[in-house]
Design a protein around this motif. Structure first.
Motif, PDB file in Angstrom:
ATOM      1  N   TRP A  36       4.245   2.450  -3.179  1.00  0.00           N
ATOM      2  CA  TRP A  36       4.556   3.815  -3.577  1.00  0.00           C
ATOM      3  C   TRP A  36       4.192   3.997  -5.046  1.00  0.00           C
ATOM      4  N   THR A  57       7.693  -8.415  -3.244  1.00  0.00           N
ATOM      5  CA  THR A  57       7.748  -7.058  -3.781  1.00  0.00           C
ATOM      6  C   THR A  57       7.656  -7.082  -5.300  1.00  0.00           C
ATOM      7  N   TYR A  59       8.300  -4.138  -8.669  1.00  0.00           N
ATOM      8  CA  TYR A  59       8.801  -2.819  -9.016  1.00  0.00           C
ATOM      9  C   TYR A  59       8.479  -2.484 -10.473  1.00  0.00           C
ATOM     10  N   ILE A  69      11.928  -1.269  -1.757  1.00  0.00           N
ATOM     11  CA  ILE A  69      10.814  -1.039  -0.842  1.00  0.00           C
ATOM     12  C   ILE A  69      10.907  -2.039   0.299  1.00  0.00           C
ATOM     13  N   VAL A  78       6.211   1.904   5.767  1.00  0.00           N
ATOM     14  CA  VAL A  78       6.854   1.425   4.549  1.00  0.00           C
ATOM     15  C   VAL A  78       7.874   2.465   4.110  1.00  0.00           C
ATOM     16  N   LEU A  80      10.858   3.620   1.031  1.00  0.00           N
ATOM     17  CA  LEU A  80      11.322   3.484  -0.337  1.00  0.00           C
ATOM     18  C   LEU A  80      12.720   4.093  -0.403  1.00  0.00           C
ATOM     19  N   CYS A  95       2.116   7.484  -1.104  1.00  0.00           N
ATOM     20  CA  CYS A  95       2.063   6.217  -0.388  1.00  0.00           C
ATOM     21  C   CYS A  95       0.644   5.656  -0.466  1.00  0.00           C
TER      22      CYS A  95
END
Length: 120
Positions: A36, A57, A59, A69, A78, A80, A95
């Motif tokens: 995202w 992941t 961030y 996520i 996916v 969020l 996305c």
């Protein structure tokens, strides 16, 4: 043809929560990384969160501890989860997916964007 369909944006007060989702469809052989990004007015698009095919992941510092996520078992959707939203989180959220199709080894695809507004 690959399509990314986003949903879940909207208006939420500060401190509230939203969950965005993005489903990938089309003539897909494999879906690799998904993520995202967001873009606020007058700013560049920035990474919010990303999940790679192995499940790791990463961030943006600004959302760590507030956003999560994750992907479904089929690896074609996916999500969020956004908690404790702040005014500065307001943006259009996009996305992104890295997808392999019959015609291309790997390529980036983008959704159309979903608006997140944080306001009382």
């Amino acid at each position: 043809q690959v399509q990314l369909r986003e949903s879940g944006g909207g208006l939420v007060p500060p401190g509230g929560s939203l969950r965005l989702s993005c489903a990938v469809s089309g003539d897909i052989l494999s879906v690799y990384d998904m993520g995202w990004y967001r873009q606020a007015p007058g700013k560049e698009r920035e990474l919010v969160a990303r999940i790679i095919s192995g499940g790791r992941t990463n961030y943006a510092d600004s959302v760590k501890g507030r956003f999560t996520i994750f992907r479904d078992n089929g690896w074609k959707t996916v999500y969020l989860q956004m908690n404790s939203l702040k005014a500065e989180d307001a943006a259009v959220y996009y996305c992104n997916a890295v997808v392999r199709t019959m015609g291309t080894p790997r390529a980036d695809y983008w959704g159309q964007g979903t608006q997140v507004t944080v306001s009382s």
